[in-house]
Design a protein around this motif. Structure first.
Motif, PDB file in Angstrom:
ATOM      1  N   THR A  14       0.821  -1.218   0.000  1.00 27.80           N
ATOM      2  CA  THR A  14       0.000   0.000   0.000  1.00 27.80           C
ATOM      3  C   THR A  14       0.851   1.262   0.000  1.00 27.80           C
ATOM      4  O   THR A  14       0.323   2.370   0.028  1.00 27.80           O
ATOM      5  CB  THR A  14      -0.951   0.022   1.214  1.00 27.80           C
ATOM      6  N   ARG A  36      -0.718  -4.605   6.066  1.00 28.57           N
ATOM      7  CA  ARG A  36      -1.715  -4.732   7.141  1.00 28.57           C
ATOM      8  C   ARG A  36      -3.112  -4.364   6.634  1.00 28.57           C
ATOM      9  O   ARG A  36      -4.108  -4.729   7.238  1.00 28.57           O
ATOM     10  CB  ARG A  36      -1.321  -3.844   8.322  1.00 28.57           C
ATOM     11  N   PHE A  37      -3.190  -3.618   5.552  1.00 29.02           N
ATOM     12  CA  PHE A  37      -4.439  -3.238   4.889  1.00 29.02           C
ATOM     13  C   PHE A  37      -5.417  -2.547   5.834  1.00 29.02           C
ATOM     14  O   PHE A  37      -6.553  -2.986   6.025  1.00 29.02           O
ATOM     15  CB  PHE A  37      -5.091  -4.452   4.208  1.00 29.02           C
ATOM     16  N   THR A  38      -4.952  -1.453   6.395  1.00 35.96           N
ATOM     17  CA  THR A  38      -5.841  -0.582   7.169  1.00 35.96           C
ATOM     18  C   THR A  38      -6.582   0.396   6.260  1.00 35.96           C
ATOM     19  O   THR A  38      -7.487   1.095   6.715  1.00 35.96           O
ATOM     20  CB  THR A  38      -5.041   0.202   8.219  1.00 35.96           C
ATOM     21  N   ASP A  39      -6.183   0.451   4.996  1.00 34.94           N
ATOM     22  CA  ASP A  39      -6.784   1.354   4.005  1.00 34.94           C
ATOM     23  C   ASP A  39      -7.598   0.534   3.009  1.00 34.94           C
ATOM     24  O   ASP A  39      -7.046  -0.122   2.122  1.00 34.94           O
ATOM     25  CB  ASP A  39      -5.673   2.140   3.296  1.00 34.94           C
ATOM     26  N   ASP A  40      -8.910   0.545   3.147  1.00 34.69           N
ATOM     27  CA  ASP A  40      -9.770  -0.243   2.263  1.00 34.69           C
ATOM     28  C   ASP A  40      -9.701   0.230   0.819  1.00 34.69           C
ATOM     29  O   ASP A  40      -9.811  -0.573  -0.120  1.00 34.69           O
ATOM     30  CB  ASP A  40     -11.217  -0.185   2.754  1.00 34.69           C
ATOM     31  N   ARG A  43      -6.673  -1.273  -0.862  1.00 32.25           N
ATOM     32  CA  ARG A  43      -6.918  -2.688  -1.178  1.00 32.25           C
ATOM     33  C   ARG A  43      -7.786  -2.820  -2.431  1.00 32.25           C
ATOM     34  O   ARG A  43      -7.514  -3.657  -3.302  1.00 32.25           O
ATOM     35  CB  ARG A  43      -7.577  -3.380   0.013  1.00 32.25           C
ATOM     36  N   CYS A  53      -4.491  -9.639  -2.536  1.00 32.58           N
ATOM     37  CA  CYS A  53      -4.099  -8.952  -1.305  1.00 32.58           C
ATOM     38  C   CYS A  53      -4.099  -9.919  -0.120  1.00 32.58           C
ATOM     39  O   CYS A  53      -5.059 -10.659   0.091  1.00 32.58           O
ATOM     40  CB  CYS A  53      -5.041  -7.784  -1.028  1.00 32.58           C
ATOM     41  N   ARG A  55      -3.273 -10.083   4.063  1.00 31.02           N
ATOM     42  CA  ARG A  55      -3.008  -9.339   5.291  1.00 31.02           C
ATOM     43  C   ARG A  55      -1.885 -10.034   6.071  1.00 31.02           C
ATOM     44  O   ARG A  55      -1.947 -11.246   6.317  1.00 31.02           O
ATOM     45  CB  ARG A  55      -4.267  -9.252   6.151  1.00 31.02           C
ATOM     46  N   ASP A  57       1.385  -9.324   9.293  1.00 30.13           N
ATOM     47  CA  ASP A  57       1.949  -8.479  10.348  1.00 30.13           C
ATOM     48  C   ASP A  57       3.398  -8.909  10.516  1.00 30.13           C
ATOM     49  O   ASP A  57       3.697  -9.933  11.138  1.00 30.13           O
ATOM     50  CB  ASP A  57       1.179  -8.650  11.656  1.00 30.13           C
ATOM     51  N   SER A  81       7.053   4.176  13.016  1.00 31.55           N
ATOM     52  CA  SER A  81       6.208   4.644  14.113  1.00 31.55           C
ATOM     53  C   SER A  81       6.949   5.585  15.056  1.00 31.55           C
ATOM     54  O   SER A  81       6.330   6.337  15.801  1.00 31.55           O
ATOM     55  CB  SER A  81       5.676   3.455  14.907  1.00 31.55           C
TER      56      SER A  81
END
Length: 304
Positions: A14, A36-40, A43, A53, A55, A57, A81
């Protein structure tokens, strides 16, 4: 080596660099994009381009759903982070989880960064030059350089441990239709904000267009070896922030304003002799690439 009909894993899919890479490779390959696909929305864009795709970690080693029989693995994942434990686990540990899972691959490409070099004025850095904390001057990226160095060490160990042919590619400044550092500078110019440049001017880098990033992948993968191959990765032309902002100003009619400071990263010019042996020269001239970037992101601004 042609990248066609292969099963390819692209991590960090992403991100600004990996998303266009995965989309282009998916035209001729079976591409599995890991994030991690926090953004739909991201994806959805990838799936529409034919990317499968998955997912994952990387910090915890949750990579079991990736195809262990992949031909090639392109690791563009990066954690920023600012938390040391989290970023070390995700960046260095993540490389090791990936390499163990994909130890039967034909080749593994680890995308590192020229941020690993110890600042040293305006010398053109070779791959054998000293490493150091290039990004500590930026409080919002203080873990970046050290984690990139740690991840390189992990990749070297993984290559030796698993006999996995590996290339560590130290990427300079990627840019293109999906943005990049020059695009951030353009937004700053539009907002009337000053663009920071190092007091030891000029601030020279090697911007590389996303088209050239994809074009260089076959050569980088063909160069993979044990021990790991390390290569600088950037555009063949050395260009300063001052010059690319001036060119963006010519294209848009928005004049850049610079602010000289010691609180920004210093020039990172590169010796690209090894890269040119491995991939050849890049094809997209930086001025053409910047124009294409503006056309994609702000077509209404083009005045030239």
């Amino acid at each position: 080596m042609a990248l066609e009909g292969r099963k390819i894993v692209v991590t960090g899919v992403t991100g600004q660099v990996a998303e266009p890479v995965a989309k282009l490779l998916a035209r001729d390959n079976d591409v599995h994009g890991a994030a991690r696909f926090t953004d739909d929305d991201a994806r959805a864009r990838l799936e529409a381009a034919g990317v499968t795709c998955v997912r994952v970690d990387l910090a915890t080693g949750d990579v079991a759903d990736l195809p262990a029989d992949a031909d090639y693995v392109l690791n563009f994942a990066v954690a920023k982070s600012g938390e040391w434990d989290a970023d070390l686990d995700a960046n260095a540990g993540g490389v090791l989880w990936l390499m163990e899972h994909h130890r039967a691959a034909r080749a593994f490409l680890h995308c590192s960064s020229t941020a690993v070099y110890q600042p040293d004025g305006h010398r053109a850095f070779r791959e054998t030059d000293p490493l150091g904390d290039n990004h500590r001057v930026w409080s919002f990226l203080e873990t970046y350089s050290i984690c990139k160095i740690a991840a390189e060490g992990a990749a070297r160990w993984g290559a030796a441990r698993h006999g996995l042919p590996t290339t560590i590619a130290r990427l300079s400044v990627p840019y293109g239709d999906h943005g990049g550092w020059p695009a951030i500078h353009l937004e700053m110019m539009l907002a009337g904000a000053p663009v920071e440049v190092h007091r030891d001017a000029p601030s020279v880098y090697h911007p590389i267009h996303e088209q050239d990033i994809v074009a260089s992948l076959p050569g980088l993968l063909a160069a993979a070896a044990t021990p790991a191959t390390t290569v600088n990765w950037g555009g063949s032309e050395a260009v300063s922030i001052e010059d690319w902002c001036a060119h963006l100003g010519e294209l848009t009619g928005v004049k850049p304003r610079f602010e000289a400071t010691d609180a920004t990263i210093a020039s990172v010019a590169l010796d690209l002799a090894r890269m040119h042996e491995v991939t050849g020269v890049t094809r997209v001239h930086w001025k053409d690439g910047m124009r294409r970037m503006v056309e994609a992101l702000h077509p209404e601004l083009l005045t030239a």
